[in-house]
Design a protein around this motif. Structure first.
Motif, PDB file in Angstrom:
ATOM      1  N   UNK A 239     -21.021  -7.509 -24.407  1.00 12.18           N
ATOM      2  CA  UNK A 239     -20.598  -6.257 -25.014  1.00 12.18           C
ATOM      3  C   UNK A 239     -21.748  -5.505 -25.678  1.00 12.18           C
ATOM      4  N   UNK A 240     -22.887  -6.186 -25.846  1.00 10.59           N
ATOM      5  CA  UNK A 240     -24.052  -5.531 -26.456  1.00 10.59           C
ATOM      6  C   UNK A 240     -24.865  -4.781 -25.414  1.00 10.59           C
ATOM      7  N   UNK A 241     -24.789  -5.231 -24.153  1.00  8.85           N
ATOM      8  CA  UNK A 241     -25.639  -4.678 -23.096  1.00  8.85           C
ATOM      9  C   UNK A 241     -25.569  -3.154 -23.019  1.00  8.85           C
ATOM     10  N   UNK A 242     -24.383  -2.524 -23.034  1.00 11.57           N
ATOM     11  CA  UNK A 242     -24.357  -1.062 -22.926  1.00 11.57           C
ATOM     12  C   UNK A 242     -25.088  -0.357 -24.059  1.00 11.57           C
ATOM     13  N   UNK A 243     -25.140  -0.991 -25.227  1.00 13.80           N
ATOM     14  CA  UNK A 243     -25.771  -0.339 -26.363  1.00 13.80           C
ATOM     15  C   UNK A 243     -27.295  -0.383 -26.292  1.00 13.80           C
ATOM     16  N   UNK A 244     -27.854  -1.333 -25.555  1.00 12.99           N
ATOM     17  CA  UNK A 244     -29.299  -1.338 -25.363  1.00 12.99           C
ATOM     18  C   UNK A 244     -29.720  -0.053 -24.672  1.00 12.99           C
ATOM     19  N   UNK A 245     -28.916   0.383 -23.711  1.00 18.90           N
ATOM     20  CA  UNK A 245     -29.206   1.625 -22.992  1.00 18.90           C
ATOM     21  C   UNK A 245     -28.826   2.851 -23.814  1.00 18.90           C
ATOM     22  N   UNK A 246     -27.686   2.771 -24.477  1.00 19.29           N
ATOM     23  CA  UNK A 246     -27.163   3.958 -25.154  1.00 19.29           C
ATOM     24  C   UNK A 246     -27.820   4.222 -26.493  1.00 19.29           C
ATOM     25  N   UNK A 247     -28.189   3.160 -27.207  1.00 20.43           N
ATOM     26  CA  UNK A 247     -28.734   3.350 -28.551  1.00 20.43           C
ATOM     27  C   UNK A 247     -30.232   3.626 -28.470  1.00 20.43           C
TER      28      UNK A 247
END
Length: 276
Positions: free
Chosen positions: A257-265
């Motif tokens: 669930x953290x993976x998308x935030x590496x790209x988005x944040x």
């Protein structure tokens, strides 16, 4: 409940290993993708562990067998943090070390002399072969004035057969015999977070710590001034969070669930993270 994970841009990521990226010898869902995303988007990161038994090279091989590919320079252990701390305190001193290759190598590489008499420090780490003789020698040296340092306060460690006594348990035995408490370098001491950030040029206000334990990972991140993500794939159940007087910035089911935030944040975005 919705909370802002990014009150400041996120440039640097720190993550615990066991219970976050791996369980025993298997990668947890999303772990290879998480590391790959950090590498793809050029995010500085370190994988942290309180385990002082293994060298970064050993741990890199273990992670590689599970399908997680990263360089050994991206692994930061309590042994490395302890050796760095000692080198900053008293460079070139002598130490009596109880531990395995991960600790003895780190201490030696920082220029310390490993000895069993007339030492400035007694350094206790984790080993699967604690001996009565080595513990007795440590007690005598500490009673004689050597300073007592331990890599981490964990009282048990995991094994296929069940919990094993770890550094904190043996430290308690030595404390009972000497009346001297060790200085613990590893989590939850925020010193380990700060040495990790220094290693990769990070700053607490633009960094995040990911872990599976409230009492070590989240606490050390909080005390180092970092935001934190608790994942529920390790030692902490969601119902246990309320027992603590502090909270992580976000709670997620797992590292996937953290993976998308590496790209988005990115450093130019601020998003709201839904904890429900």
């Amino acid at each position: 409940m919705t909370t802002s994970l990014e009150s400041h841009p996120i440039h640097t990521w720190l993550t615990d290993m066991d219970g976050v990226l791996v369980h025993e010898e298997s990668a947890l869902p999303g772990a290879p993708e998480f590391i790959a995303a950090l590498q793809q988007y050029g995010r500085p990161f370190l994988v942290l562990t309180n385990n002082s038994i293994f060298t970064p090279r050993d741990l890199r091989a273990r992670l590689a067998r599970s399908g997680i590919d990263l360089p050994e320079e991206s692994i930061w252990t309590s042994a490395l943090a302890t050796a760095r701390f000692l080198a900053e305190q008293q460079p070139g001193a002598s130490a009596y070390v109880i531990g395995e290759a991960g600790l003895t190598t780190a201490i030696h590489d920082e220029g310390f002399i490993l000895a069993d008499s007339d030492v400035e420090f007694v350094v206790l780490g984790e080993t699967r072969t604690y001996s009565f003789e080595s513990i007795a020698r440590a007690i005598r040296l500490i009673k004689g004035g050597a300073k007592f340092i331990a890599t981490n306060p964990d009282v048990t460690g995991p094994s296929a057969e069940g919990p094993l006594p770890a550094t904190g348990s043996v430290a308690a035995m030595i404390t009972a015999a000497t009346g001297i408490h060790p200085y613990y370098v590893g989590k939850p001491n925020p010193l380990m977070m700060r040495t990790a950030l220094n290693r990769i040029g990070g700053h607490s206000e633009t960094s995040v710590m990911i872990g599976d334990r409230m009492d070590t990972d989240v606490k050390s991140g909080l005390e180092a001034g970092m935001r934190s993500i608790l994942v529920l794939t390790g030692s902490t159940d969601v119902d246990e969070i309320a027992q603590f007087p502090f909270r992580p910035t976000a709670v997620l089911d797992g590292i996937a669930d953290v993976v998308p935030f590496v790209e988005r944040l990115t450093p130019h975005e601020a998003v709201e993270l839904d904890e429900d």
